[in-house]
Design a protein around this motif. Sequence first.
Motif, PDB file in Angstrom:
ATOM      1  N   VAL A  38       0.850  -1.183   0.000  1.00 43.18           N
ATOM      2  CA  VAL A  38       0.000   0.000   0.000  1.00 43.18           C
ATOM      3  C   VAL A  38       0.891   1.241   0.000  1.00 43.18           C
ATOM      4  O   VAL A  38       1.871   1.320   0.745  1.00 43.18           O
ATOM      5  CB  VAL A  38      -0.931   0.014   1.244  1.00 43.18           C
ATOM      6  N   SER A  39       0.556   2.227  -0.821  1.00 40.32           N
ATOM      7  CA  SER A  39       1.363   3.448  -0.892  1.00 40.32           C
ATOM      8  C   SER A  39       1.239   4.239   0.405  1.00 40.32           C
ATOM      9  O   SER A  39       0.229   4.159   1.118  1.00 40.32           O
ATOM     10  CB  SER A  39       0.915   4.321  -2.063  1.00 40.32           C
ATOM     11  N   SER A  40       2.255   5.031   0.692  1.00 40.36           N
ATOM     12  CA  SER A  40       2.240   5.871   1.892  1.00 40.36           C
ATOM     13  C   SER A  40       1.108   6.895   1.835  1.00 40.36           C
ATOM     14  O   SER A  40       0.520   7.238   2.863  1.00 40.36           O
ATOM     15  CB  SER A  40       3.590   6.569   2.080  1.00 40.36           C
ATOM     16  N   LEU A  66       0.128   5.208  10.849  1.00 39.76           N
ATOM     17  CA  LEU A  66       1.151   6.261  10.830  1.00 39.76           C
ATOM     18  C   LEU A  66       2.530   5.707  11.176  1.00 39.76           C
ATOM     19  O   LEU A  66       3.541   6.166  10.640  1.00 39.76           O
ATOM     20  CB  LEU A  66       0.776   7.395  11.774  1.00 39.76           C
ATOM     21  N   SER A  67       2.571   4.716  12.058  1.00 40.58           N
ATOM     22  CA  SER A  67       3.850   4.092  12.414  1.00 40.58           C
ATOM     23  C   SER A  67       4.506   3.449  11.199  1.00 40.58           C
ATOM     24  O   SER A  67       5.734   3.467  11.063  1.00 40.58           O
ATOM     25  CB  SER A  67       3.657   3.050  13.514  1.00 40.58           C
ATOM     26  N   ARG A  72       8.886   3.679   7.249  1.00 42.27           N
ATOM     27  CA  ARG A  72       9.392   3.796   5.876  1.00 42.27           C
ATOM     28  C   ARG A  72      10.264   5.042   5.691  1.00 42.27           C
ATOM     29  O   ARG A  72      10.835   5.249   4.636  1.00 42.27           O
ATOM     30  CB  ARG A  72       8.217   3.888   4.899  1.00 42.27           C
ATOM     31  N   ARG A  73      10.286   5.913   6.678  1.00 42.03           N
ATOM     32  CA  ARG A  73      11.012   7.192   6.648  1.00 42.03           C
ATOM     33  C   ARG A  73      10.433   8.163   5.619  1.00 42.03           C
ATOM     34  O   ARG A  73      11.140   8.994   5.057  1.00 42.03           O
ATOM     35  CB  ARG A  73      12.502   6.979   6.424  1.00 42.03           C
ATOM     36  N   ASP A  94       3.499  17.726   1.632  1.00 44.12           N
ATOM     37  CA  ASP A  94       2.142  17.302   1.291  1.00 44.12           C
ATOM     38  C   ASP A  94       1.788  15.936   1.868  1.00 44.12           C
ATOM     39  O   ASP A  94       0.646  15.700   2.257  1.00 44.12           O
ATOM     40  CB  ASP A  94       1.905  17.360  -0.215  1.00 44.12           C
ATOM     41  N   LEU A  95       2.738  15.027   1.982  1.00 45.40           N
ATOM     42  CA  LEU A  95       2.446  13.713   2.554  1.00 45.40           C
ATOM     43  C   LEU A  95       2.116  13.835   4.045  1.00 45.40           C
ATOM     44  O   LEU A  95       1.156  13.225   4.526  1.00 45.40           O
ATOM     45  CB  LEU A  95       3.606  12.736   2.346  1.00 45.40           C
TER      46      LEU A  95
END
Length: 149
Positions: A38-40, A66-67, A72-73, A94-95
């Motif tokens: 799944v994308s961040s 969120l963790s 994933r940094r 934006d992320l």
Amino acid sequence: MKKLICALAVGLFITACTDSFYNKELEEIGALPDLSGVSSVDICDAAAYFTYDAPSGDKATARRLLSEVLKRRDISQKDYNSALTGDVELGMDDLAATCAWGLPDEEEEFYLANGRKFTRWTYRYGEYGLDRDTIELIDDRVVSIHAGG
């Protein structure tokens, strides 16, 4: 007693499916044991959903999601802490803003005369969607927050 439990379960299911804030896709992301595919961005959108809109208001699921993004940094510890409390801050990318508030209901994007990208995100809420919050970004960094406008 069995009929009461069954009726209650059906009632909760119907309520969840008719709740204007219920989102099946984000609920499914929150239920995934493995988030590696799944994308961040999608994980952050789901985290904001579980913070604000999920029928359960499941903060534990939001924290777990969120963790993963932090692991994933893709966001900093500071932005992670802000997203946990649902706070968008000036300077966030934006992320991180997506982690805090989710994806916007509307997005406008254009380029300024100096070539920099300007983006306005609008979030609508309230009974008729007339209430809104706005985030403005330049080159994907938050430069302005208008809450309750």
